[in-house]
Write a protein that holds these residues in place. Sequence first.
Motif, PDB file in Angstrom:
ATOM      1  N   PHE A 128     224.453 -11.598  -2.624  1.00  0.00           N
ATOM      2  CA  PHE A 128     223.258 -11.881  -2.693  1.00  0.00           C
ATOM      3  C   PHE A 128     222.121 -10.885  -1.539  1.00  0.00           C
ATOM      4  O   PHE A 128     221.904  -9.726  -1.329  1.00  0.00           O
ATOM      5  CB  PHE A 128     222.386 -12.761  -2.808  1.00  0.00           C
ATOM      6  CG  PHE A 128     220.570 -12.447  -3.398  1.00  0.00           C
ATOM      7  CD1 PHE A 128     220.184 -11.853  -4.742  1.00  0.00           C
ATOM      8  CD2 PHE A 128     219.562 -13.254  -1.721  1.00  0.00           C
ATOM      9  CE1 PHE A 128     219.244 -11.144  -4.950  1.00  0.00           C
ATOM     10  CE2 PHE A 128     218.182 -13.058  -3.029  1.00  0.00           C
ATOM     11  CZ  PHE A 128     217.521 -12.679  -4.067  1.00  0.00           C
ATOM     12  N   ASP A 129     221.883 -11.633  -0.514  1.00  0.00           N
ATOM     13  CA  ASP A 129     221.701 -11.053   0.851  1.00  0.00           C
ATOM     14  C   ASP A 129     221.978 -10.144   1.407  1.00  0.00           C
ATOM     15  O   ASP A 129     221.935  -9.298   2.050  1.00  0.00           O
ATOM     16  CB  ASP A 129     221.391 -12.866   1.861  1.00  0.00           C
ATOM     17  CG  ASP A 129     220.763 -13.624   1.009  1.00  0.00           C
ATOM     18  OD1 ASP A 129     219.401 -13.772   0.975  1.00  0.00           O
ATOM     19  OD2 ASP A 129     221.281 -14.731   1.499  1.00  0.00           O
ATOM     20  N   ARG A 130     223.624 -10.017   1.590  1.00  0.00           N
ATOM     21  CA  ARG A 130     224.521  -9.522   1.892  1.00  0.00           C
ATOM     22  C   ARG A 130     224.166  -8.122   1.857  1.00  0.00           C
ATOM     23  O   ARG A 130     223.437  -6.741   2.260  1.00  0.00           O
ATOM     24  CB  ARG A 130     225.778  -9.320   2.553  1.00  0.00           C
ATOM     25  CG  ARG A 130     226.165  -8.509   3.367  1.00  0.00           C
ATOM     26  CD  ARG A 130     227.651  -8.555   3.748  1.00  0.00           C
ATOM     27  NE  ARG A 130     228.421 -10.374   4.184  1.00  0.00           N
ATOM     28  CZ  ARG A 130     229.386 -10.255   3.559  1.00  0.00           C
ATOM     29  NH1 ARG A 130     230.591  -8.854   3.619  1.00  0.00           N
ATOM     30  NH2 ARG A 130     229.626 -11.426   3.818  1.00  0.00           N
ATOM     31  N   PHE A 134     218.427  -7.387   3.729  1.00  0.00           N
ATOM     32  CA  PHE A 134     216.661  -7.529   3.820  1.00  0.00           C
ATOM     33  C   PHE A 134     217.459  -8.475   5.309  1.00  0.00           C
ATOM     34  O   PHE A 134     215.909  -8.798   6.052  1.00  0.00           O
ATOM     35  CB  PHE A 134     216.244  -8.346   2.901  1.00  0.00           C
ATOM     36  CG  PHE A 134     215.699  -7.301   1.920  1.00  0.00           C
ATOM     37  CD1 PHE A 134     216.208  -6.047   1.609  1.00  0.00           C
ATOM     38  CD2 PHE A 134     216.023  -8.149   0.020  1.00  0.00           C
ATOM     39  CE1 PHE A 134     215.755  -4.708   0.637  1.00  0.00           C
ATOM     40  CE2 PHE A 134     216.299  -7.077   0.054  1.00  0.00           C
ATOM     41  CZ  PHE A 134     215.717  -5.672  -0.483  1.00  0.00           C
ATOM     42  N   LEU A 135     218.281  -9.604   5.428  1.00  0.00           N
ATOM     43  CA  LEU A 135     218.163 -10.112   6.805  1.00  0.00           C
ATOM     44  C   LEU A 135     218.824  -9.882   7.720  1.00  0.00           C
ATOM     45  O   LEU A 135     220.286  -9.283   7.303  1.00  0.00           O
ATOM     46  CB  LEU A 135     218.727 -11.672   5.356  1.00  0.00           C
ATOM     47  CG  LEU A 135     218.050 -12.631   5.841  1.00  0.00           C
ATOM     48  CD1 LEU A 135     217.105 -13.223   6.567  1.00  0.00           C
ATOM     49  CD2 LEU A 135     218.648 -13.992   5.010  1.00  0.00           C
ATOM     50  N   ASN A 136     218.662 -10.584   8.900  1.00  0.00           N
ATOM     51  CA  ASN A 136     219.676 -10.249   9.658  1.00  0.00           C
ATOM     52  C   ASN A 136     218.987 -12.293  10.379  1.00  0.00           C
ATOM     53  O   ASN A 136     218.755 -12.690   9.928  1.00  0.00           O
ATOM     54  CB  ASN A 136     219.384  -9.380  10.659  1.00  0.00           C
ATOM     55  CG  ASN A 136     218.148  -9.233  11.056  1.00  0.00           C
ATOM     56  OD1 ASN A 136     217.905  -9.656  11.747  1.00  0.00           O
ATOM     57  ND2 ASN A 136     217.519  -7.489  11.208  1.00  0.00           N
ATOM     58  N   GLU A 137     219.665 -12.046  11.587  1.00  0.00           N
ATOM     59  CA  GLU A 137     219.710 -13.108  13.032  1.00  0.00           C
ATOM     60  C   GLU A 137     217.952 -12.815  13.187  1.00  0.00           C
ATOM     61  O   GLU A 137     218.226 -14.432  13.164  1.00  0.00           O
ATOM     62  CB  GLU A 137     220.037 -12.839  13.665  1.00  0.00           C
ATOM     63  CG  GLU A 137     220.905 -14.445  14.405  1.00  0.00           C
ATOM     64  CD  GLU A 137     222.288 -13.683  15.143  1.00  0.00           C
ATOM     65  OE1 GLU A 137     222.871 -12.705  15.579  1.00  0.00           O
ATOM     66  OE2 GLU A 137     222.236 -14.742  16.419  1.00  0.00           O
TER      67      GLU A 137
ATOM     68  N   VAL B 115     215.051 -14.360  -0.036  1.00  0.00           N
ATOM     69  CA  VAL B 115     214.683 -13.145   0.692  1.00  0.00           C
ATOM     70  C   VAL B 115     214.147 -11.708   0.143  1.00  0.00           C
ATOM     71  O   VAL B 115     215.495 -11.468  -0.481  1.00  0.00           O
ATOM     72  CB  VAL B 115     215.318 -13.032   2.532  1.00  0.00           C
ATOM     73  CG1 VAL B 115     214.786 -12.043   2.608  1.00  0.00           C
ATOM     74  CG2 VAL B 115     215.510 -14.209   2.671  1.00  0.00           C
ATOM     75  N   HIS B 116     212.906 -11.146   0.084  1.00  0.00           N
ATOM     76  CA  HIS B 116     213.178 -10.272  -0.546  1.00  0.00           C
ATOM     77  C   HIS B 116     211.936  -9.157   0.486  1.00  0.00           C
ATOM     78  O   HIS B 116     211.226  -9.450   0.925  1.00  0.00           O
ATOM     79  CB  HIS B 116     212.980  -9.940  -1.883  1.00  0.00           C
ATOM     80  CG  HIS B 116     213.643  -8.970  -2.965  1.00  0.00           C
ATOM     81  ND1 HIS B 116     213.149  -8.009  -3.068  1.00  0.00           N
ATOM     82  CD2 HIS B 116     214.303  -8.967  -3.676  1.00  0.00           C
ATOM     83  CE1 HIS B 116     213.890  -6.964  -3.297  1.00  0.00           C
ATOM     84  NE2 HIS B 116     215.009  -7.914  -3.963  1.00  0.00           N
ATOM     85  N   VAL B 117     211.653  -7.964  -0.563  1.00  0.00           N
ATOM     86  CA  VAL B 117     211.114  -7.285   0.933  1.00  0.00           C
ATOM     87  C   VAL B 117     209.934  -7.090   0.019  1.00  0.00           C
ATOM     88  O   VAL B 117     209.736  -6.817  -1.066  1.00  0.00           O
ATOM     89  CB  VAL B 117     211.556  -5.606   0.576  1.00  0.00           C
ATOM     90  CG1 VAL B 117     210.406  -4.781   0.749  1.00  0.00           C
ATOM     91  CG2 VAL B 117     212.897  -6.041   1.456  1.00  0.00           C
ATOM     92  N   ILE B 118     208.516  -6.888   0.897  1.00  0.00           N
ATOM     93  CA  ILE B 118     207.370  -6.779  -0.036  1.00  0.00           C
ATOM     94  C   ILE B 118     206.742  -5.788   0.701  1.00  0.00           C
ATOM     95  O   ILE B 118     206.748  -5.188   1.334  1.00  0.00           O
ATOM     96  CB  ILE B 118     206.767  -7.714   1.042  1.00  0.00           C
ATOM     97  CG1 ILE B 118     207.005  -9.517   1.039  1.00  0.00           C
ATOM     98  CG2 ILE B 118     204.784  -7.789   0.383  1.00  0.00           C
ATOM     99  CD1 ILE B 118     205.812 -10.499   1.513  1.00  0.00           C
ATOM    100  N   GLY B 142     222.084  -1.907 -13.045  1.00  0.00           N
ATOM    101  CA  GLY B 142     222.966  -2.980 -12.910  1.00  0.00           C
ATOM    102  C   GLY B 142     223.373  -3.517 -12.305  1.00  0.00           C
ATOM    103  O   GLY B 142     224.536  -3.831 -12.133  1.00  0.00           O
ATOM    104  N   ALA B 143     222.025  -3.845 -10.857  1.00  0.00           N
ATOM    105  CA  ALA B 143     222.242  -3.993  -9.685  1.00  0.00           C
ATOM    106  C   ALA B 143     221.696  -4.792  -8.928  1.00  0.00           C
ATOM    107  O   ALA B 143     220.433  -4.925  -9.842  1.00  0.00           O
ATOM    108  CB  ALA B 143     222.805  -2.268  -8.419  1.00  0.00           C
TER     109      ALA B 143
END
Lengths: 384, 153
Positions: A128-130, A134-137, B115-118, B142-143
């Motif tokens: 998901f996150d990777r 959108f996410l890093n340190e 966590v996602h983008v706004i 499908g992703a």
Amino acid sequence: MDRRVAVVGYAQTEHRPRIDSSREMMVYRVTRELLDSAGVTKDRVDTVVSAQNDFLEGRTISNMRTVGPLAAFMKEETKVEMDGAYAALYAYARVRSGLHDVALVAGESMASCYPAYLPAVWALDPTFDRPNGFLNELSAGALQARSYMERYGVSEEQVAGVSVKNLGSAAGNPKACRSIPGIDLAAVMGSRALYSPLRELNCYPLTDGACALLLAEEKTALEMTDRPVWIQGVGSSSDTYYLGERNLSGCDSLAAAADAAYRMAGISDPRAEIDVAEVHESFSHEELIFYEALGLCGEGEGAGLLESGATSPDGDLPVNPSGGALGANPLCATGLIRIVESAMQIRGDAGDHQVPGEVATALAQGQNGLCAQQNVVFILRGQR
Amino acid sequence: MTDLENVRELGIDIDATYSWSVGASMERFVRGLADRRLLGARCPKCSRVLVPPRKVCERCFVETDEWVEVGPGGTVVSFTVGEVELDGKAGGFKDLDVPVVTGLIKPDGADTAFVHVIGEADPREVACSMRVEAVWADEAGGALSDLRYFKPL
């Protein structure tokens, strides 16, 4: 059975943006300095625990190549892929249990040899996150900062006060990687905007460096040194990986680790009983969160504690007189450096960054994972 | 000709392709995105609804056993405005022409945030507690990218 365990020696490299040496020689030199300064031959070492990381080293089972440099040839030897304070925790357990009398601990990495910040990206949930990307340190640290500041009404200027204190203090520490003598609030607030509210001087510096520590059980410790520093308490705790499930405006796993360490050391009022603390703040706001999680002040009172001057080098509870992780952050060594700096303060060995007054009891923290997911706390005391 | 300047240092790429099983819960979550549905998993013991779904509740150490549709509305729990992105090199950043707002977003009906983008938002106006809504891709692929971003309501 109660075997006391002491720190009997320590060594650090100078921490720098780039150490012009092979990794093996960096490790050898810090280990050599540790043994020489402690007046101990390598034959006295029973077990070696290192903190190093395959991704940071770019090779699998990275300790295969450091058996020699760590003086571990034909000894029991292992490593943790975490902060060095965890290596110290496991080495402590080995000695405390009676399995070994003397343990050598080391932590090291060279930020100059890997794509910085990417190791944390590769630590993200691969489903998901990777892939979302959108996410890093740094963005994670920023989400943590905002959570804390929003909940307690803390301003960017108040958070920047930590950078002013620590980067100023680092000027007294010749080992520090980044120090800014005479730094003021404007310098922090004017540094490059990265991920709001984080600016460059709110974030740890990319660092090459190594640190080593020698632990021994009581009888051996007293043979080796007349200035042992006793490990009086340890505690460790891990929170969930998921940022969206954590209390990001606090640090619950640090609070749990501290509770365990305080209980073991018989500390009931940490604010009054701890003389110096070295904490592992990857970002300036983390130091404020950690004050609160360690019970040095109440919830939401971190900025007030900083502004009172209590945690300044000349305050009654100096925190990070070395400059902390904002001054130098060689991954896998940083928490171990906190233990070493605490022991230096107790022994009166900290030179230009020695705090005024006697240091009887010191606290050291190591942490690991995004937004300080995993925490370990040591309580150290001088000879009594 | 030998380049003696480069004898001191070796640059080595590590190129490795992994193949992860995403697990039954995440597989169903991604299939749900294709139907413009956000799915969470409820823990039978503590009743928390976890999004993205997890097969095991860490706190109770039991398997989740119920699917719950959450969102598409949600609340911003925390956010950051990225003025830069990692450039993938040694400690470098690239300045972004358009800042990217990343948020911790808690969908309505969920007990966790992710966590996602706004998007479609003026970074200066994004705030904690702001209400947002999922924006979907025009055509499902499908992703994970079927959920494009969250926009302010």
